[in-house]
Design a protein around this motif. Structure first.
Motif, mmCIF file in Angstrom:
data_model
loop_
_atom_site.group_PDB
_atom_site.id
_atom_site.type_symbol
_atom_site.label_atom_id
_atom_site.label_comp_id
_atom_site.label_asym_id
_atom_site.label_seq_id
_atom_site.Cartn_x
_atom_site.Cartn_y
_atom_site.Cartn_z
ATOM 1 N N GLY A 9 0.808 -1.222 0.000
ATOM 2 C CA GLY A 9 0.000 0.000 0.000
ATOM 3 C C GLY A 9 0.841 1.271 0.000
ATOM 4 N N ILE A 10 2.157 1.141 0.018
ATOM 5 C CA ILE A 10 3.034 2.322 -0.017
ATOM 6 C C ILE A 10 3.465 2.539 -1.464
ATOM 7 C CG2 ILE A 10 5.145 3.401 0.872
ATOM 8 C CD1 ILE A 10 3.090 2.823 3.069
ATOM 9 N N ASP A 11 3.253 3.747 -1.969
ATOM 10 C CA ASP A 11 3.522 4.039 -3.372
ATOM 11 C C ASP A 11 5.009 4.348 -3.592
ATOM 12 O OD1 ASP A 11 3.539 4.821 -5.967
ATOM 13 O OD2 ASP A 11 2.437 6.726 -5.651
ATOM 14 N N PRO A 12 5.712 3.513 -4.363
ATOM 15 C CA PRO A 12 7.142 3.765 -4.578
ATOM 16 C C PRO A 12 7.419 5.002 -5.443
ATOM 17 C CG PRO A 12 6.452 1.724 -5.678
ATOM 18 C CD PRO A 12 5.255 2.262 -4.967
ATOM 19 N N GLU A 13 6.360 5.553 -6.040
ATOM 20 C CA GLU A 13 6.552 6.772 -6.853
ATOM 21 C C GLU A 13 6.463 8.034 -5.993
ATOM 22 O OE1 GLU A 13 7.378 6.859 -9.951
ATOM 23 O OE2 GLU A 13 7.061 4.752 -10.494
ATOM 24 N N SER A 14 6.133 7.874 -4.733
ATOM 25 C CA SER A 14 5.911 9.065 -3.906
ATOM 26 C C SER A 14 7.208 9.641 -3.347
ATOM 27 C CB SER A 14 4.942 8.741 -2.762
ATOM 28 O OG SER A 14 5.422 7.649 -2.019
ATOM 29 N N TRP A 15 7.174 10.930 -3.054
ATOM 30 C CA TRP A 15 8.338 11.655 -2.522
ATOM 31 C C TRP A 15 7.934 12.365 -1.232
ATOM 32 C CZ3 TRP A 15 13.155 12.282 -5.226
ATOM 33 C CH2 TRP A 15 13.197 11.614 -6.466
ATOM 34 N N ALA A 16 8.943 12.591 -0.374
ATOM 35 C CA ALA A 16 8.693 13.344 0.868
ATOM 36 C C ALA A 16 9.578 14.583 0.866
ATOM 37 C CB ALA A 16 9.013 12.480 2.081
#
Lengths: 511, 324
Positions: B35-42
């Motif tokens: 459920g964690i999107d590998p395309e996301s950034w912080a």
């Protein structure tokens, strides 16, 4: 009850064997408890039980500082044990022996209890101060030892024709070797103390293996790296000299080996400590190491030859098998030499191989692999020294017959299985890559756990026997105490006679 | 006594006979969606943070972003396909020389050009020349990629696992291809632990806080379902695995995780696979690796702990994430 405790107290704290027993028991307890704080014990949940039960405070940021304190407390106790042995095997005045042993006992106990108290049970800085007081007392005991074993005292000169190494003037060179070792140990401790004084003031706690690949090191870091290496080497050198006395090392090999050892001890120390200033100090280290290893080699040849000669003395022409039977008949005496030989496979040989192949092999591996090898390397060396001490102490405890054989062989075989496993584990990247290492890791870990486990159980049984013995009115401890009292009293009578003769001589001269 | 010795020897043989599955022969696990999107950034905002083991307050005076997870096998496969198509990388062979070219060996695989590093000629330093470098070895049985024709594909089951067996050049090329970069160690440490310190002025040693529990991260003793499947050494876990979910694989039971993001919401900053840092340190050719892996004990998962190796090195527990 008062008498019961008083007698035991007298044995444990006023006899060399008792003091040794206390120190060995403390090392065993510390090793047993603190050994559960890392490795498989952590994943089995044992660490958490120990930490909670004892109320330890172990935060991740303090780990390096904590284990440096732990190493120091164990090292101080081992040094105390070696000093007990030295004051026992080297002739010296009784009051010198008593004073040295008293000072070092208070010293190592302060260092041990308050060092661990500071590191593992909240950072009470008063404890840290007492840890330093303990180390200072140990240093003072070292100075007293130097004075006591001063080899140029007339009464310790050896006569011409002595089977032991001596100078032209009759100076006992073995005594000089002990003196050199003690003097170099004290010198090295200054490197540690000076650097320690900068702690938190330009110097941060580190483990040598963690900074090995940093391109530059500060003078303080180099001082610590030199200090830690030479200290382990000097502890090894001391036990070599001690077991040499035990097996009555003498003859031609003694006359060649001891001078080499003296030279090696001094050169090795100069090399290790001068690394602060000279990058080429490694070359000095190599020279010193060769000489010390030559001394150890001569001792091993002597001890094995002696075992064969004495074991086959009753046979006119012993066969090869009879000679081997004699060699292996006493594992305690055979073992001290064997462990030194084995050290070459697991420590020295590995070190030299990696030094030669540094840029081609070692530095091609990830730093973590290098770290594992370095850590394994010195843990094995320290543990090998411990097994030699155990073998010697088992003999002092009067193990005889089948018990002696079983004890000796189990220590040798189990420890060598563990050390071989640790060596293969630490060098695994030479023959297996990370993708295929699991079987090697599993099997070598099993060898390590199996070997060390057996030794720990065996040693625990040995210590339980010694504890049980203490509760017996006519136990081994009473015999040891009696023998030591007799020996010391006779020595004191001799000393008094000599003193009386000297006084009478002076009186006559004055008249 | 003889029986006892025989039994002990037999026991040792039985235990050693239980051979583990090497990573090269592992049957792929079933796909697990975390459920964690590998395309996301912080986003990590500018400001001071406690640096290193001594928690020395240090300033980073700019905002930056980091990927929430490691780069996955699928993401890397997509990159390979795009970069092959654009001609930036190719299949080839490169020679790797060490110790003043005294030892040379050849690596086969995906290669790409690297502009080289400054060389200081320091002791033990190896020169990193401007030339084609190895990005990933290929073919390689530990790699979780297959290639049919010109197309790379993640082996099913490993799509959202971190990309491993990738050299520093391979990681750097990936990031630069998308106009990102590898994070500097300072940036990485801040993203890992945030800015908070306790009453002793210590920053947190682990991304989730001061305490460590077995199901916080994938490390040597995490006892996760992959250790159940493959043996003690285990394997990588899908990125973002330690997010509080309970996972099941048929025949291997359930595994409950603790939600363990860093203060900025980054997952797997500690454990799973080592992460390449971007710094080119003076006087050395080593590139640093941070964060520990499924092969290491928890001590390597602490914020300040570093590992390092030559940039051509690859391993089944080495991966990366990008910054921008």
């Amino acid at each position: 009850m008062k008498e019961f405790l008083g007698k035991r107290f007298e044995y444990l704290f006023r006899s060399t064997k008792g003091l040794t027993l206390v120190a060995i028991a403390l090392v065993a307890i510390v090793t047993g408890i603190w050994g559960t704080l890392s490795g498989p014990m952590v994943e089995w949940g044992v660490r958490d039980i120990i930490v909670n039960t004892l109320g330890m405070d172990i935060i991740p940021a303090d780990r390096e500082g904590r284990i440096i304190m732990l190493y120091h407390t164990i090292a101080m106790t081992i040094i105390a044990i070696e000093v007990y042995f030295i004051t026992e095997v080297l002739p010296m005045k009784r009051r010198e022996q008593v004073s040295i042993n008293a000072v070092i006992t208070i010293g190592y106990m302060l260092a041990l209890f308050f060092g661990l108290g500071f590191a593992y049970f909240g950072h009470n800085y008063a404890f840290h101060g007492l840890f330093l007081v303990g180390q200072t007392l140990i240093f003072s005991a070292g100075l007293m030892l130097l004075a006591a074993i001063w080899p140029w005292q007339e009464k310790y000169l050896l006569p011409e024709g002595s089977p032991y190494a001596r100078s032209k003037n009759g100076v006992d060179l073995e005594r000089v070797a002990f003196f050199a070792m003690a003097a170099m140990t004290l010198t090295s401790s200054i490197w540690g103390a000076v650097t320690g004084s900068y702690w938190g003031n330009g110097h941060e706690t580190f483990l040598g293996e963690d900074i090995i690949r940093h391109p530059g090191h500060t003078a303080l870091q180099k001082a610590i790296i030199g200090h830690l290496h030479i200290m382990v080497s000097l502890v090894a050198s001391a036990i070599t000299l001690i077991v040499g006395r035990w097996l009555d090392f003498k003859g031609k090999l003694h006359k060649w080996g001891i001078p080499l050892g003296i030279f090696g001890i001094i050169v090795l120390t100069i090399g290790a400590l001068s690394i602060v200033w000279f990058t080429w100090a490694h070359n000095i280290i190599y020279v010193g190491a060769v000489f010390i290893m030559m001394e150890a080699l001569f001792f091993v040849i002597y001890s094995w030859d002696m075992l064969i000669r004495t074991g086959t003395a009753h046979i006119e022409k012993p066969t090869f098998f009879q000679k081997m039977g004699a060699l292996f008949s006493d594992p305690l005496k055979f073992g001290v030499g064997w462990q030194m030989v084995f050290m070459n496979f697991t420590v020295s040989g590995v070190g030299i191989f990696l030094a030669i192949r540094l840029d081609k092999v070692f530095r091609v591996w990830p730093h973590r692999e290098e770290r594992i090898t370095l850590t394994g390397h010195w843990h094995v060396l320290a543990a090998l020294i411990a097994t030699i001490i155990i073998l010697y102490y088992a003999d002092l405890s009067g193990l005889k017959g089948k018990t002696r054989k079983w004890f000796g062989w189990i220590v040798i075989i189990a420890s060598d299985i563990a050390f071989a496993g640790a060596t293969i584990f630490s060098m695994k990247r030479l023959f297996v890559d990370a993708s295929n290492q699991q079987t090697t890791v599993n099997n070598t870990m099993l060898m390590i756990e199996f070997g060390l486990g057996i030794i720990l159980v065996l040693f625990a049984l040995f210590m339980i026997w010694r504890l049980y013995d203490l509760f017996q009115d006519d136990g081994l401890w009473t015999k040891e105490l009696k023998e030591e009292k007799q020996f010391n009293t006779k020595n004191e009578i001799e000393e008094q006679k000599q003193k009386l003769a000297e006084l009478e001589k002076t009186l006559k001269e004055a008249e | 006594m003889k029986k006892l010795i025989f039994s002990l020897i037999l026991l040792v043989f039985l235990i050693t006979a239980c051979q583990a599955t090497p990573l090269t022969q592992q049957v792929p696990p079933p796909y697990i969606d975390t459920g964690i999107d590998p395309e996301s950034w912080a986003t990590i905002p500018a400001g001071k943070f406690p640096l290193g083991q001594q928690s020395v307050m240090t300033d980073i005076d700019y905002d930056y972003e980091m990927m929430v997870t490691h780069v996955t096998v699928e993401q890397y496969a997509n990159f390979l396909n795009e970069a092959f198509a654009s001609g930036d990388i190719q299949m080839g062979e490169v020679d790797i020389a060490v110790d003043d070219r005294d030892l040379i060996w050849t690596e086969k695989g995906v290669t790409g050009y690297y502009e080289g590093d400054d060389y200081d000629g320091y002791k033990h330093e190896e020169e990193v020349l401007a030339e084609d470098k190895i990005l990933i070895p290929f073919p390689n049985s530990t790699l979780r990629l297959t290639r049919e024709g010109d197309t790379f594909t993640a082996i099913p089951g490993y799509e959202n696992h971190p990309m491993t067996m990738v050299t520093w050049f391979g990681a750097n090329t990936y990031c630069e291809y998308y106009d990102y970069r590898l994070p500097l160690e300072l940036e990485w440490e801040k993203a890992f632990r945030g800015t908070e310190v306790n009453d002793k002025s210590d920053g947190i040693p682990f991304p989730w806080g001061y305490e460590f529990q077995q199901n916080n991260a994938n490390y040597y003793a995490s006892f996760d379902i992959y250790e159940e499947m493959y043996g003690k050494l285990g394997s990588t876990t899908p990125v973002g695995f330690y997010n509080g979910q309970t996972y099941s694989i048929d025949g291997y039971g359930d595994y409950e995780t603790i939600d363990s993001p860093s203060p900025y919401g980054l997952y797997d900053m500690a454990g799973n696979v080592w992460q390449w840092a971007g710094d080119n340190h003076s006087n050395q050719h080593y590139r640093h690796l941070r964060g520990g892996s499924f092969m290491t004990y928890e001590i390597d998962l602490r914020n300040w702990k570093e590992n390092g190796v030559a940039p051509y090195h690859y391993d089944p527990d080495v991966g990366f994430r990008c910054a921008r």
